[in-house]
Write a protein that holds these residues in place. Structure first.
Motif, PDB file in Angstrom:
ATOM      1  N   ALA A  31       0.869  -1.161   0.000  1.00  0.00           N
ATOM      2  CA  ALA A  31       0.000   0.000   0.000  1.00  0.00           C
ATOM      3  C   ALA A  31       0.912   1.217   0.000  1.00  0.00           C
ATOM      4  CB  ALA A  31      -0.891   0.005   1.231  1.00  0.00           C
ATOM      5  N   MET A  32       0.504   2.256  -0.696  1.00  0.00           N
ATOM      6  CA  MET A  32       1.343   3.443  -0.857  1.00  0.00           C
ATOM      7  C   MET A  32       0.613   4.676  -0.360  1.00  0.00           C
ATOM      8  SD  MET A  32       4.038   2.113  -2.240  1.00  0.00           S
ATOM      9  CE  MET A  32       4.920   3.606  -2.713  1.00  0.00           C
ATOM     10  N   ALA A  33       1.373   5.654   0.072  1.00  0.00           N
ATOM     11  CA  ALA A  33       0.751   6.877   0.582  1.00  0.00           C
ATOM     12  C   ALA A  33       1.683   8.065   0.416  1.00  0.00           C
ATOM     13  CB  ALA A  33       0.374   6.710   2.051  1.00  0.00           C
ATOM     14  N   TRP A  34       1.077   9.234   0.452  1.00  0.00           N
ATOM     15  CA  TRP A  34       1.813  10.491   0.483  1.00  0.00           C
ATOM     16  C   TRP A  34       1.526  11.191   1.812  1.00  0.00           C
ATOM     17  CZ3 TRP A  34       5.322  12.098  -3.057  1.00  0.00           C
ATOM     18  CH2 TRP A  34       5.320  11.480  -4.309  1.00  0.00           C
ATOM     19  N   PHE A  35       2.576  11.746   2.373  1.00  0.00           N
ATOM     20  CA  PHE A  35       2.488  12.563   3.567  1.00  0.00           C
ATOM     21  C   PHE A  35       3.183  13.887   3.277  1.00  0.00           C
ATOM     22  CE2 PHE A  35       1.102   9.446   6.783  1.00  0.00           C
ATOM     23  CZ  PHE A  35       1.230   8.278   6.048  1.00  0.00           C
ATOM     24  N   ARG A  36       2.970  14.860   4.144  1.00  0.00           N
ATOM     25  CA  ARG A  36       3.671  16.131   3.973  1.00  0.00           C
ATOM     26  C   ARG A  36       3.957  16.759   5.330  1.00  0.00           C
ATOM     27  NH1 ARG A  36      -1.307  19.755   1.426  1.00  0.00           N
ATOM     28  NH2 ARG A  36      -2.534  19.948   3.363  1.00  0.00           N
ATOM     29  N   GLN A  37       4.981  17.594   5.310  1.00  0.00           N
ATOM     30  CA  GLN A  37       5.326  18.341   6.516  1.00  0.00           C
ATOM     31  C   GLN A  37       5.609  19.783   6.123  1.00  0.00           C
ATOM     32  OE1 GLN A  37       8.503  16.716   8.903  1.00  0.00           O
ATOM     33  NE2 GLN A  37       7.883  17.930  10.670  1.00  0.00           N
ATOM     34  N   GLY A  38       4.704  20.668   6.542  1.00  0.00           N
ATOM     35  CA  GLY A  38       4.864  22.072   6.258  1.00  0.00           C
ATOM     36  C   GLY A  38       5.785  22.753   7.256  1.00  0.00           C
ATOM     37  N   THR A  89       2.063  24.234   0.840  1.00  0.00           N
ATOM     38  CA  THR A  89       3.515  24.306   0.887  1.00  0.00           C
ATOM     39  C   THR A  89       4.055  23.342   1.936  1.00  0.00           C
ATOM     40  OG1 THR A  89       3.609  26.592   0.129  1.00  0.00           O
ATOM     41  CG2 THR A  89       5.477  25.788   1.412  1.00  0.00           C
ATOM     42  N   ALA A  90       4.939  22.452   1.512  1.00  0.00           N
ATOM     43  CA  ALA A  90       5.456  21.418   2.414  1.00  0.00           C
ATOM     44  C   ALA A  90       6.487  20.570   1.692  1.00  0.00           C
ATOM     45  CB  ALA A  90       4.327  20.515   2.910  1.00  0.00           C
ATOM     46  N   VAL A  91       7.188  19.780   2.472  1.00  0.00           N
ATOM     47  CA  VAL A  91       7.975  18.683   1.901  1.00  0.00           C
ATOM     48  C   VAL A  91       7.042  17.483   1.833  1.00  0.00           C
ATOM     49  CG1 VAL A  91       9.951  17.152   2.164  1.00  0.00           C
ATOM     50  CG2 VAL A  91      10.129  19.567   2.843  1.00  0.00           C
ATOM     51  N   TYR A  92       6.938  16.903   0.658  1.00  0.00           N
ATOM     52  CA  TYR A  92       6.041  15.768   0.444  1.00  0.00           C
ATOM     53  C   TYR A  92       6.853  14.476   0.426  1.00  0.00           C
ATOM     54  CZ  TYR A  92       2.081  18.791  -0.482  1.00  0.00           C
ATOM     55  OH  TYR A  92       1.061  19.705  -0.340  1.00  0.00           O
ATOM     56  N   TYR A  93       6.376  13.510   1.203  1.00  0.00           N
ATOM     57  CA  TYR A  93       7.055  12.228   1.346  1.00  0.00           C
ATOM     58  C   TYR A  93       6.173  11.096   0.833  1.00  0.00           C
ATOM     59  CZ  TYR A  93       9.976  14.794   4.672  1.00  0.00           C
ATOM     60  OH  TYR A  93      10.814  15.701   5.263  1.00  0.00           O
ATOM     61  N   CYS A  94       6.809  10.169   0.192  1.00  0.00           N
ATOM     62  CA  CYS A  94       6.170   8.938  -0.242  1.00  0.00           C
ATOM     63  C   CYS A  94       6.483   7.846   0.785  1.00  0.00           C
ATOM     64  CB  CYS A  94       6.744   8.561  -1.610  1.00  0.00           C
ATOM     65  SG  CYS A  94       6.192   6.994  -2.273  1.00  0.00           S
ATOM     66  N   ALA A  95       5.503   6.990   1.051  1.00  0.00           N
ATOM     67  CA  ALA A  95       5.700   5.914   2.012  1.00  0.00           C
ATOM     68  C   ALA A  95       5.023   4.646   1.532  1.00  0.00           C
ATOM     69  CB  ALA A  95       5.167   6.307   3.382  1.00  0.00           C
ATOM     70  N   ALA A  96       5.522   3.517   2.008  1.00  0.00           N
ATOM     71  CA  ALA A  96       4.986   2.220   1.607  1.00  0.00           C
ATOM     72  C   ALA A  96       4.827   1.322   2.822  1.00  0.00           C
ATOM     73  CB  ALA A  96       5.916   1.552   0.595  1.00  0.00           C
ATOM     74  N   ASP A  97       3.828   0.459   2.790  1.00  0.00           N
ATOM     75  CA  ASP A  97       3.631  -0.505   3.867  1.00  0.00           C
ATOM     76  C   ASP A  97       3.090  -1.809   3.291  1.00  0.00           C
ATOM     77  OD1 ASP A  97       2.723  -1.904   6.255  1.00  0.00           O
ATOM     78  OD2 ASP A  97       3.022   0.018   7.260  1.00  0.00           O
ATOM     79  N   PRO A  98       3.777  -2.917   3.569  1.00  0.00           N
ATOM     80  CA  PRO A  98       3.333  -4.199   3.017  1.00  0.00           C
ATOM     81  C   PRO A  98       2.292  -4.908   3.876  1.00  0.00           C
ATOM     82  CG  PRO A  98       5.392  -4.513   4.160  1.00  0.00           C
ATOM     83  CD  PRO A  98       5.062  -3.042   4.262  1.00  0.00           C
ATOM     84  N   LEU A  99       2.128  -4.449   5.128  1.00  0.00           N
ATOM     85  CA  LEU A  99       1.263  -5.172   6.050  1.00  0.00           C
ATOM     86  C   LEU A  99      -0.028  -4.434   6.384  1.00  0.00           C
ATOM     87  CD1 LEU A  99       3.948  -6.506   8.570  1.00  0.00           C
ATOM     88  CD2 LEU A  99       2.930  -7.696   6.621  1.00  0.00           C
ATOM     89  N   GLY A 111       3.737   2.828   7.609  1.00  0.00           N
ATOM     90  CA  GLY A 111       4.825   3.029   6.671  1.00  0.00           C
ATOM     91  C   GLY A 111       6.129   2.401   7.121  1.00  0.00           C
ATOM     92  N   SER A 112       6.566   1.376   6.414  1.00  0.00           N
ATOM     93  CA  SER A 112       7.840   0.729   6.746  1.00  0.00           C
ATOM     94  C   SER A 112       8.984   1.266   5.909  1.00  0.00           C
ATOM     95  CB  SER A 112       7.731  -0.786   6.545  1.00  0.00           C
ATOM     96  OG  SER A 112       7.425  -1.086   5.197  1.00  0.00           O
ATOM     97  N   ALA A 113       8.651   2.026   4.885  1.00  0.00           N
ATOM     98  CA  ALA A 113       9.684   2.610   4.033  1.00  0.00           C
ATOM     99  C   ALA A 113       9.274   4.015   3.659  1.00  0.00           C
ATOM    100  CB  ALA A 113       9.885   1.767   2.782  1.00  0.00           C
ATOM    101  N   TRP A 114      10.248   4.922   3.642  1.00  0.00           N
ATOM    102  CA  TRP A 114       9.971   6.321   3.364  1.00  0.00           C
ATOM    103  C   TRP A 114      11.015   6.877   2.403  1.00  0.00           C
ATOM    104  CZ3 TRP A 114       5.967   9.186   5.625  1.00  0.00           C
ATOM    105  CH2 TRP A 114       5.217   8.492   6.598  1.00  0.00           C
ATOM    106  N   GLY A 115      10.568   7.806   1.579  1.00  0.00           N
ATOM    107  CA  GLY A 115      11.493   8.528   0.731  1.00  0.00           C
ATOM    108  C   GLY A 115      12.068   9.713   1.471  1.00  0.00           C
ATOM    109  N   HIS A 116      12.936  10.455   0.806  1.00  0.00           N
ATOM    110  CA  HIS A 116      13.590  11.612   1.418  1.00  0.00           C
ATOM    111  C   HIS A 116      12.795  12.894   1.234  1.00  0.00           C
ATOM    112  CE1 HIS A 116      17.116   9.400   2.586  1.00  0.00           C
ATOM    113  NE2 HIS A 116      17.235   8.923   1.375  1.00  0.00           N
ATOM    114  N   GLY A 117      11.780  12.861   0.401  1.00  0.00           N
ATOM    115  CA  GLY A 117      10.903  14.005   0.248  1.00  0.00           C
ATOM    116  C   GLY A 117      11.237  14.888  -0.933  1.00  0.00           C
ATOM    117  N   THR A 118      10.221  15.623  -1.372  1.00  0.00           N
ATOM    118  CA  THR A 118      10.381  16.611  -2.434  1.00  0.00           C
ATOM    119  C   THR A 118       9.640  17.866  -2.004  1.00  0.00           C
ATOM    120  OG1 THR A 118      10.145  17.025  -4.819  1.00  0.00           O
ATOM    121  CG2 THR A 118       8.386  15.777  -3.764  1.00  0.00           C
ATOM    122  N   LEU A 119      10.254  19.021  -2.201  1.00  0.00           N
ATOM    123  CA  LEU A 119       9.716  20.275  -1.683  1.00  0.00           C
ATOM    124  C   LEU A 119       8.741  20.919  -2.670  1.00  0.00           C
ATOM    125  CD1 LEU A 119       9.727  22.571   0.419  1.00  0.00           C
ATOM    126  CD2 LEU A 119      11.734  23.502  -0.768  1.00  0.00           C
TER     127      LEU A 119
END
Length: 124
Positions: A31-38, A89-99, A111-119
């Motif tokens: 399963a995949m998701a996007w998160f953000r941190q402003g 406005t934020a850094v957007y992160y991609c995350a994945a979870d297999p369970l 989320g068991s895996a995370w990217g480094h983000g894109t601004l």
């Protein structure tokens, strides 16, 4: 490994498309998701998509403006963002979870895996 791209500077009302390339296989197990941190804010859930791509979930403030999708052939997940607001406005992160499924992506610890983000910067 997850690698985001597509961020940048855009005026309010504009659009951006974020991409997240996954190196883990098979991609369909996650399963995949996007998160953000402003600026000055905690990280928050934005959108999630199920392993099959049949189900999607959004935070209320982006419903009708953002669309999450995935492409198994490209091992990628996307976030199409329209009608952008300065509050996006934020850094957007991609995350994945297999369970844990996409429906629970808003829960703590997802989320068991995370990217480094894109601004993403939205100017008014």
């Amino acid at each position: 490994q997850l690698t985001e791209s597509g961020g940048g500077l855009v005026q309010a009302g504009g659009s951006l498309r974020l991409s997240c390339a996954a190196s883990r296989r098979p991609f369909s197990r996650y399963a995949m998701a996007w998160f953000r941190q402003g600026p000055g804010k905690e990280r928050e859930f934005v959108a999630a998509i199920s392993k099959s791509g049949d189900s999607t979930y959004y935070r209320d403030s982006v419903k009708g403006r953002f669309t999450i999708s995935r492409d198994g052939a490209e091992n990628s997940v996307y976030l199409q963002m329209n009608s952008l607001l300065p509050d996006d406005t934020a850094v957007y992160y991609c995350a994945a979870d297999p369970l844990v499924g996409a429906a629970s992506a808003q829960t703590q610890g997802w989320g068991s895996a995370w990217g480094h983000g894109t601004l993403v910067i939205v100017s008014s």
